[in-house]
Design a protein around this motif. Structure first.
Motif, PDB file in Angstrom:
ATOM      1  N   ALA A 140     -15.582   2.907  -0.050  1.00  0.00           N
ATOM      2  CA  ALA A 140     -16.875   2.030   1.000  1.00  0.00           C
ATOM      3  C   ALA A 140     -15.513   0.242   1.584  1.00  0.00           C
ATOM      4  N   ALA A 141     -15.204   0.522   0.903  1.00  0.00           N
ATOM      5  CA  ALA A 141     -14.112  -0.578   0.416  1.00  0.00           C
ATOM      6  C   ALA A 141     -12.980  -0.289   1.399  1.00  0.00           C
ATOM      7  N   HIS A 142     -12.333   0.709   1.402  1.00  0.00           N
ATOM      8  CA  HIS A 142     -11.360   2.060   2.734  1.00  0.00           C
ATOM      9  C   HIS A 142     -11.407   1.752   4.039  1.00  0.00           C
ATOM     10  N   GLY A 143     -10.506   0.375   4.834  1.00  0.00           N
ATOM     11  CA  GLY A 143     -11.139   1.157   6.096  1.00  0.00           C
ATOM     12  C   GLY A 143     -10.852   1.910   6.638  1.00  0.00           C
ATOM     13  N   ASN A 144      -9.882   3.158   6.419  1.00  0.00           N
ATOM     14  CA  ASN A 144      -9.912   4.445   7.186  1.00  0.00           C
ATOM     15  C   ASN A 144     -10.743   4.916   6.497  1.00  0.00           C
ATOM     16  N   ALA A 145     -11.672   5.477   5.918  1.00  0.00           N
ATOM     17  CA  ALA A 145     -12.211   6.423   4.990  1.00  0.00           C
ATOM     18  C   ALA A 145     -13.602   6.483   5.338  1.00  0.00           C
ATOM     19  N   SER A 146     -13.444   8.132   5.275  1.00  0.00           N
ATOM     20  CA  SER A 146     -14.864   8.736   6.021  1.00  0.00           C
ATOM     21  C   SER A 146     -16.452   7.851   4.649  1.00  0.00           C
ATOM     22  N   ASN A 147     -17.181   7.142   5.547  1.00  0.00           N
ATOM     23  CA  ASN A 147     -18.220   6.824   4.640  1.00  0.00           C
ATOM     24  C   ASN A 147     -19.357   7.776   4.614  1.00  0.00           C
ATOM     25  N   ARG A 148     -19.324   8.351   5.612  1.00  0.00           N
ATOM     26  CA  ARG A 148     -20.285  10.534   4.830  1.00  0.00           C
ATOM     27  C   ARG A 148     -19.982  11.155   3.762  1.00  0.00           C
ATOM     28  N   ILE A 149     -19.228  10.392   3.319  1.00  0.00           N
ATOM     29  CA  ILE A 149     -18.612  11.550   1.759  1.00  0.00           C
ATOM     30  C   ILE A 149     -18.801  10.234   0.922  1.00  0.00           C
ATOM     31  N   VAL A 150     -19.587   9.321   0.766  1.00  0.00           N
ATOM     32  CA  VAL A 150     -20.044   8.218  -0.044  1.00  0.00           C
ATOM     33  C   VAL A 150     -21.482   9.552  -1.328  1.00  0.00           C
ATOM     34  N   ASP A 151     -22.280   9.849  -0.169  1.00  0.00           N
ATOM     35  CA  ASP A 151     -23.386  10.440  -1.165  1.00  0.00           C
ATOM     36  C   ASP A 151     -22.786  12.226  -1.617  1.00  0.00           C
ATOM     37  N   ILE A 152     -21.840  13.079  -1.364  1.00  0.00           N
ATOM     38  CA  ILE A 152     -21.834  14.367  -1.583  1.00  0.00           C
ATOM     39  C   ILE A 152     -22.097  15.293  -2.626  1.00  0.00           C
ATOM     40  N   GLU A 153     -22.034  14.310  -3.603  1.00  0.00           N
ATOM     41  CA  GLU A 153     -22.739  14.463  -5.031  1.00  0.00           C
ATOM     42  C   GLU A 153     -23.929  15.446  -4.184  1.00  0.00           C
ATOM     43  N   ASP A 154     -24.746  14.900  -4.013  1.00  0.00           N
ATOM     44  CA  ASP A 154     -26.282  15.381  -3.161  1.00  0.00           C
ATOM     45  C   ASP A 154     -26.378  16.898  -2.312  1.00  0.00           C
ATOM     46  N   LEU A 155     -25.070  17.454  -1.996  1.00  0.00           N
ATOM     47  CA  LEU A 155     -24.745  17.930  -1.457  1.00  0.00           C
ATOM     48  C   LEU A 155     -24.941  19.790  -2.400  1.00  0.00           C
ATOM     49  N   THR A 156     -25.728  20.792  -1.390  1.00  0.00           N
ATOM     50  CA  THR A 156     -25.463  21.998  -2.269  1.00  0.00           C
ATOM     51  C   THR A 156     -23.738  22.636  -2.121  1.00  0.00           C
ATOM     52  N   GLU A 157     -24.023  23.619  -3.162  1.00  0.00           N
ATOM     53  CA  GLU A 157     -22.750  23.577  -3.373  1.00  0.00           C
ATOM     54  C   GLU A 157     -21.799  24.493  -2.529  1.00  0.00           C
ATOM     55  N   ASP A 158     -22.611  25.675  -1.046  1.00  0.00           N
ATOM     56  CA  ASP A 158     -21.742  25.818  -0.064  1.00  0.00           C
ATOM     57  C   ASP A 158     -21.327  24.368   0.497  1.00  0.00           C
ATOM     58  N   GLU A 159     -22.168  23.604   0.296  1.00  0.00           N
ATOM     59  CA  GLU A 159     -21.602  22.483   1.386  1.00  0.00           C
ATOM     60  C   GLU A 159     -19.909  21.967   0.718  1.00  0.00           C
ATOM     61  N   LEU A 160     -20.711  22.084  -0.938  1.00  0.00           N
ATOM     62  CA  LEU A 160     -18.865  21.279  -1.264  1.00  0.00           C
ATOM     63  C   LEU A 160     -17.639  22.544  -1.212  1.00  0.00           C
ATOM     64  N   ASP A 161     -18.346  23.255  -1.176  1.00  0.00           N
ATOM     65  CA  ASP A 161     -17.478  24.364  -0.994  1.00  0.00           C
ATOM     66  C   ASP A 161     -16.630  24.247   0.424  1.00  0.00           C
ATOM     67  N   GLN A 162     -17.477  23.924   1.964  1.00  0.00           N
ATOM     68  CA  GLN A 162     -16.752  23.407   2.785  1.00  0.00           C
ATOM     69  C   GLN A 162     -16.007  22.132   2.935  1.00  0.00           C
ATOM     70  N   LEU A 163     -16.088  20.976   1.893  1.00  0.00           N
ATOM     71  CA  LEU A 163     -15.862  20.129   2.707  1.00  0.00           C
ATOM     72  C   LEU A 163     -14.136  20.353   1.411  1.00  0.00           C
ATOM     73  N   HIS A 164     -14.198  21.570   0.173  1.00  0.00           N
ATOM     74  CA  HIS A 164     -12.919  21.568  -0.787  1.00  0.00           C
ATOM     75  C   HIS A 164     -12.125  22.008   0.513  1.00  0.00           C
TER      76      HIS A 164
END
Length: 138
Positions: A85-109
């Motif tokens: 949240a503090a980094h201006g260029n970072a994507s805030n969409r990843i703040v709650d990625i711990e709630d994603l499924t294993e497949d979704e996390l694999d895609q992001l990885h």
């Protein structure tokens, strides 16, 4: 902040059981138990004492360890969320990625692996290699 009885007990138990004193105490109990073997003729009851004791302790420790791990994981997630949240260029969409499924996390990885392999000139120092800048095309 007021902690409930279980929180206070689990914090104390996790600290205590991870100490050198607890290890030495447990080791002494095993040595004493082993030394009493000849006195009890290595009977089934003598063997059951250590088996039952270690089983009960192990069973209870699983829950204390899990509680401590949950608390630590939550604290780490909050700290990481603050950094994102503090980094201006970072994507805030990843703040709650711990709630994603294993497949979704694999895609992001895979997405971030590909992103890390991009030549540096594609994203200069002023640009971010953020999920928001490339879309979610992992």
């Amino acid at each position: 902040m007021k902690k409930n009885l279980f929180d206070r007990f689990s914090d104390w138990a996790v600290c205590f059981t991870g100490s050198a004193g607890a290890f030495i105490g447990a080791s002494l109990l095993v040595i004493i138990w082993a030394a009493t073997g000849p006195i009890f003729n290595f009977s089934e009851t003598w063997q059951m004492v250590i088996n039952t004791g270690t089983t009960i302790v192990t069973f209870l420790m699983v829950f204390l360890i899990q509680k401590a791990q949950n608390k630590d994981s939550k604290a780490i997630q909050i700290k990481l969320n603050e950094l994102v949240a503090a980094h201006g260029n970072a994507s805030n969409r990843i703040v709650d990625i711990e709630d994603l499924t294993e497949d979704e996390l694999d895609q992001l990885h895979k997405f971030y692996e590909k992103l890390g392999k991009l030549p540096k000139k594609e994203a200069g120092p002023a640009q971010s290699k953020s999920l928001d800048n490339y879309g979610n095309s992992g």
